[in-house]
Design a protein around this motif. Structure first.
Motif: not given
Length: 181
Positions: A49-68
Motif C-alpha cells: 500500500g505504499l505505491a502512491e506514498t511519497y516522502p513528506q517534504i514539509d516546509g516547516s523543517l526550516t523555521h520561517p524566520d530563517i527561510s525568509s
C-alpha cells in the motif's frame, strides 16, 4: 538491438566466450535483471500500500524566520562570487593568525571574526572549481589579492618602514594572504 535477446546466448554462456557478441549478451542480461528488479519493487510497494506514498517534504523543517532570510544570504554569496574586489578588500583588512576585531558603527559592541572564517567562506563560495566560470572568478580573486599585497608592499617601501618585506618574503606562506588560498 540491446532490447532483443541475443541468438547465441545459451551457446556463448556454455563456452565462456569473451568476445563482443558476449558483451551484448551480458548487457541484455543485465537490462533484463534490472527490469525484473524494478517490477518486483513496484509489485511489493503496491502490495504494502505504499505505491502512491511519497516522502513528506514539509516546509516547516526550516523555521520561517530563517527561510525568509536565506534569500538575502544567497544574494550576498552571489555578489561575493561575482565581484572579487569585495572579497579582496575584506581579505586586505583581516588578520590571518588571530581573530580580527571590528567596531560596529553606532554601537559599543565589536564584532570578532575568527581567523579561519575567510578561508572557510572562500572555500565554499568557490567550491566548484571544475566549472570554468567559477575557476575564472577564483583566479580573478587571487589576482585582486596579489595586486593588493604588491600595492601594500610598494607603500611600505615608499614610507621606508621597518615592516616592508623583501621581494622574496612578499608571498611567503606564513605572511601572505594569497599564499593561504
Amino acid at each position: 538491438s540491446l532490447w532483443d535477446p541475443p541468438a547465441k546466448q545459451a551457446q556463448d554462456d556454455a563456452e565462456g566466450s569473451d568476445d563482443d557478441d558476449n558483451m551484448d549478451t551480458r548487457e541484455w542480461s543485465l537490462r533484463a535483471l534490472q527490469s525484473r528488479l524494478e517490477k518486483s519493487v513496484c509489485k511489493n510497494l503496491i502490495t504494502m500500500g505504499l505505491a502512491e506514498t511519497y516522502p513528506q517534504i514539509d516546509g516547516s523543517l526550516t523555521h520561517p524566520d530563517i527561510s525568509s532570510k536565506l534569500v538575502h544570504y544567497e544574494e550576498l554569496l552571489w555578489i561575493l562570487q561575482q565581484h572579487p574586489c569585495y572579497m579582496g578588500k575584506l581579505a586586505q583588512n583581516l588578520k590571518w593568525g588571530e581573530p580580527t576585531v571590528l567596531p560596529i558603527k553606532g554601537q559599543q559592541h565589536k564584532a570578532t571574526i575568527p581567523a579561519s572564517l575567510f578561508m572557510d567562506v572562500t572555500g565554499q563560495i568557490f567550491k566548484r572549481l571544475r566549472d570554468d566560470r567559477t575557476k575564472r572568478l577564483f583566479m580573478t580573486l587571487i589576482n585582486v589579492m596579489v595586486k593588493f599585497e604588491v600595492e601594500e608592499q610598494m607603500k611600505a617601501e615608499k614610507k621606508e618602514r621597518q615592516d616592508a618585506k623583501d621581494a622574496v618574503q612578499l608571498f611567503d606562506p606564513k605572511r601572505s594572504k594569497v599564499a593561504a588560498l
